[in-house]
Scaffold this motif. Structure first.
Motif, PDB file in Angstrom:
ATOM      1  N   ASP A 240       1.084  -1.524  -0.141  1.00 48.59           N
ATOM      2  CA  ASP A 240       0.176   0.013   0.074  1.00 48.59           C
ATOM      3  C   ASP A 240       1.239   0.616   0.335  1.00 48.59           C
ATOM      4  N   ALA A 247      -0.220  -6.385   1.562  1.00 49.55           N
ATOM      5  CA  ALA A 247      -1.241  -7.265   1.470  1.00 49.55           C
ATOM      6  C   ALA A 247      -1.456  -8.769   2.137  1.00 49.55           C
ATOM      7  N   PHE A 260      -6.677  -8.142  -1.319  1.00 50.53           N
ATOM      8  CA  PHE A 260      -6.059  -7.240  -0.573  1.00 50.53           C
ATOM      9  C   PHE A 260      -6.707  -6.211   1.075  1.00 50.53           C
ATOM     10  N   LYS A 262      -5.508  -7.284   4.012  1.00 43.97           N
ATOM     11  CA  LYS A 262      -4.329  -6.844   5.814  1.00 43.97           C
ATOM     12  C   LYS A 262      -4.437  -7.917   7.014  1.00 43.97           C
ATOM     13  N   TRP A 296       0.747   2.372   9.554  1.00 45.42           N
ATOM     14  CA  TRP A 296      -0.526   2.007   9.101  1.00 45.42           C
ATOM     15  C   TRP A 296      -0.735   1.235   9.583  1.00 45.42           C
ATOM     16  N   GLY A 321     -11.565  -4.769  -3.274  1.00 44.82           N
ATOM     17  CA  GLY A 321     -10.008  -3.769  -3.175  1.00 44.82           C
ATOM     18  C   GLY A 321     -10.592  -2.041  -3.703  1.00 44.82           C
ATOM     19  N   TYR A 324      -9.192   0.800  -2.230  1.00 44.56           N
ATOM     20  CA  TYR A 324      -7.646   1.111  -2.381  1.00 44.56           C
ATOM     21  C   TYR A 324      -6.776   1.397  -3.889  1.00 44.56           C
ATOM     22  N   TRP A 326      -7.857   3.635  -7.872  1.00 45.13           N
ATOM     23  CA  TRP A 326      -7.518   5.360  -8.158  1.00 45.13           C
ATOM     24  C   TRP A 326      -7.841   5.118  -9.751  1.00 45.13           C
ATOM     25  N   ILE A 360      -4.413   0.114  -9.706  1.00 38.94           N
ATOM     26  CA  ILE A 360      -3.615  -0.463  -8.335  1.00 38.94           C
ATOM     27  C   ILE A 360      -2.284   0.556  -8.043  1.00 38.94           C
ATOM     28  N   LEU A 385      -3.661  10.023   0.278  1.00 37.04           N
ATOM     29  CA  LEU A 385      -3.855   9.463   1.784  1.00 37.04           C
ATOM     30  C   LEU A 385      -4.869  10.179   2.562  1.00 37.04           C
ATOM     31  N   ARG A 388      -8.417   9.940   0.385  1.00 35.53           N
ATOM     32  CA  ARG A 388      -8.929   8.332   0.378  1.00 35.53           C
ATOM     33  C   ARG A 388      -9.390   7.746   2.332  1.00 35.53           C
TER      34      ARG A 388
END
Length: 665
Positions: A240, A247, A260, A262, A296, A321, A324, A326, A360, A385, A388
């Motif tokens: 990430d 992941a 995806f 974690k 994280w 996913g 995460y 775009w 990704i 971030l 997101r």
């Protein structure tokens, strides 16, 4: 609501509103099966599992399918993370049927718990070359009613196969680490790192083995295999790039497309490896990967108790996913046209995307930025971030598992010493305090904590991982309390988990509730095996005490587990790494009242190949310890490097310690 409304597990609570009349695993559930003369449908999964969610939406939330389940079966739902022993036994049963396995695990049992058939994911109707779930349910139920003898034969055959798997393998000589490391290095993908093919998993135990061999022998193939794996993972989509952390695995051979979810345990094992290799190679990318894991951890996984949650889901809003990925228009809207172009060039963002019309983020084939560009990209990552964080996040499984927390505590403590991050050590200490004080079960530990509820007793890995964490914190702080806990939990393992006949650790306590077999695996799964961790812990304890009986105990246990490792080395990284520590480990003895001045220098050494010994006073070592003759020469403070029963003269300047270690080899 069904019976799961009172469960502690977030995974079980996901199913509390199913029309399926679920039971938790219990004697009462099997008693109900006997009263009704029905087979048991056992469904095993976990909160972050994508295909578990798919089967739940398609079948368990479907009233018509649930009605068939309720009519024909007693249905039991199990969280594999809460009950890894149940998962291990019935997954092993599935393997005896020739199935590869995976989750969701769907097994059919008789009313005594004996498995007679099973599979993994079943679609509601026949597709993907798999039979429809309702068809399977009716066929299994009909067979159970009409041909109980056949059911019994199947159950007996699977039971015999499970018992056979517990037979001791013939003893062989000690493994040749150099030969094994060379074999494993050849199995690693020369272009992308990791074991060849797809899907591709991190395999940190094997990466550690290669790192050890490369550091010890200078073998370029081992060193390159370990480095390439860590570098390509850090560049890939499995990493990430905005929020940090890795992941679970990649579905392709290049590390581009992650599954995806974690998991705490993956990142726990990767953190110290990234810290070690970042220091050895001087690679900024690897250092950023280590920093990202902890970022994280702090942002997404740290719970109010001070310990760490188990996992983040693969899905958000029901889509794998989605959180995460775009599109180029999204980047342009957030960053502006010029910055979006810059970011897209370095993170593989294109109009068509690289996965199902989306992108990704990755750096697999993109240029490394110049320093000034790198600083700009870092600012853009922060902005993305923040954007997101406005999305609906994946679900958090917020149960606290002693074993996974132990792995992360150890990883944090080791990485903190290597990279000089005191804040990481504080993070590790707080998590350790919670597990060691609030998850106590008699002389041992519970396995899981959530919402004030403990799942006890703990498993062998809970105690081995937390003992490893305690030893790492003892090295980092010199606090004797940590060492005493490590010894206590190691003794607890020998007393309650060690099998008399084989000498191996069972997964569960000897007095735990009965399963068809009591599992005592020696191989690593996604987490290291308790036997391998316990062996390494015993070696470090023996190094600290200097007592011959402690070293003999460690050597005897290691000899027991090496036989299994020699027959399947690729599956026994933790055992081979313990053997490497036994054969090639170097003791670094800190002595004198000012020995703390040497601690940071000692912690910066590769912990995989060194064992730190804290000598509190000149006579603090047993007479037979090779450093004993030097201890009174320590003055206010010194360090001694000892290998194979001999010690070098005292090191009186901390910055000379690494040089002394190199000369000892």
């Amino acid at each position: 609501m069904n019976r799961l409304k009172h469960a502690a597990s977030p995974y079980l609570l996901q199913h509390r509103d199913n029309p399926v009349d679920w039971w938790e695993w219990s004697d009462d559930a099997f008693a109900q099966a006997r009263v009704c003369d029905r087979p048991v449908l056992l469904s095993v999964g976990y909160a972050a599992c994508h295909w578990c969610h798919v089967m739940a939406h398609e079948s368990f939330e479907n009233p018509a399918i649930a009605a068939v389940m309720n009519e024909l079966f007693v249905n039991i739902k199990v969280d594999r993370e809460e009950r890894p022993d149940i998962d291990h036994v019935y997954m092993s049963a599935l393997h005896t049927l020739g199935e590869q396995g995976g989750w969701p695990l769907t097994m059919f049992l008789d009313s005594q718990g004996a498995p007679f058939w099973g599979g993994t994911y079943f679609p509601p109707t026949s597709r993907y070359g798999r039979p429809g779930f309702v068809d399977v349910l009716r066929q299994i139920s009909g067979l159970y009613r009409s041909d109980r003898e056949r059911i019994g034969r199947n159950a007996s055959a699977i039971g015999e196969a499970l018992q056979q798997s517990l037979q001791r393998v013939p003893e062989v000589g000690e493994p040749d680490l150099e030969h094994l490391a060379s074999q494993i290095a050849r199995r690693f993908d020369r272009d992308h790192g990791g074991l060849g093919g797809a899907p591709k998993f991190p395999n940190p135990g094997l990466v550690e083995l290669l790192w050890r061999h490369g550091a010890r022998s200078g073998d370029e193939a081992s060193r390159e295999s370990a480095n390439r794996t860590l570098v390509q993972m850090a560049r890939g989509g499995i990493h990430d790039h905005l929020g940090g952390g890795f992941a679970r695995y990649a579905v392709d051979e290049r590390w581009l497309v992650p599954h995806f979810e974690k998991m705490l345990y993956d990142n726990a094992q990767l953190l110290p490896l990234y810290a070690l290799e970042a220091t050895r190679a001087g690679d900024v990318l690897l250092r950023e990967a280590a920093d990202g894991i902890v970022a994280w951890l702090n942002r997404d996984m740290l719970l109010p108790e001070g310990a760490f949650a188990a996992s983040l889901d693969a899905d958000s809003e029901g889509v794998e996913g989605k959180f995460y990925v775009w599109t180029l228009p999204e980047l342009t809207e957030i960053l502006g046209a010029d910055d979006a172009v810059l970011f897209a060039r370095h993170y593989d963002v294109t109009a068509g995307g690289n996965w199902e019309g989306h992108t990704i983020l990755n750096r697999l084939d993109t240029p490394d930025p110049l320093p000034e560009v790198g600083a700009n990209l870092a600012e853009l990552r922060v902005r993305l971030l923040e954007a997101r964080s406005e999305r609906i996040p994946p679900g958090l499984d917020d149960k606290i598992l002693a074993d996974w927390n132990g792995l992360m505590i150890s990883g944090l403590a080791r990485a903190a010493g290597i990279l000089g991050r005191r804040d990481w050590l504080d993070l590790a200490s707080r998590a350790f305090r919670f597990v060691s004080e609030s998850m106590v079960d008699g002389d041992g530990l519970a396995h899981s904590f959530r919402a004030g509820r403990l799942i006890a007793p703990g498993f062998a890995l809970d105690h081995a991982a937390m003992a490893e964490a305690a030893l790492a914190l003892h090295d980092a702080t010199g606090d004797r309390h940590y060492f005493d806990l490590a010894r206590r939990w190691s003794v607890h393992l020998d007393r309650y988990y060690r099998e008399a006949d084989s000498g191996l650790l069972r997964m569960t306590r000897a007095d735990s509730a009965a399963l068809p077999v009591i599992p005592r695996p020696t191989h690593d799964d996604a987490v290291p095996n308790a036997n391998g961790l316990h062996a390494a812990n015993l070696l470090r304890i023996a190094a600290q005490t200097g007592l011959p009986e402690d070293r003999e105990r460690a050597d005897r246990f290691l000899a027991v587990i090496l036989a299994a490792a020699a027959h399947a080395p690729m599956a026994h990284g933790s055992v081979l790494n313990a053997y490497d520590l036994a054969r090639n480990g170097v003791e670094v003895v800190l002595a004198g009242p000012n020995r703390g001045t040497f601690r940071q220098a000692a912690l910066a050494l590769p912990h995989l190949t060194t064992m730190l010994v804290d000598c509190t006073e000149p006579d603090g070592l047993p007479a037979g310890h090779p450093a004993h003759a030097y201890a009174r020469q320590a003055g206010e403070g010194a360090a001694f490097v000892c290998l194979h029963g001999r010690c070098l003269p005292p090191v009186t300047e901390p910055n000379r310690l690494a040089e002394a270690l190199a000369s000892a080899r």
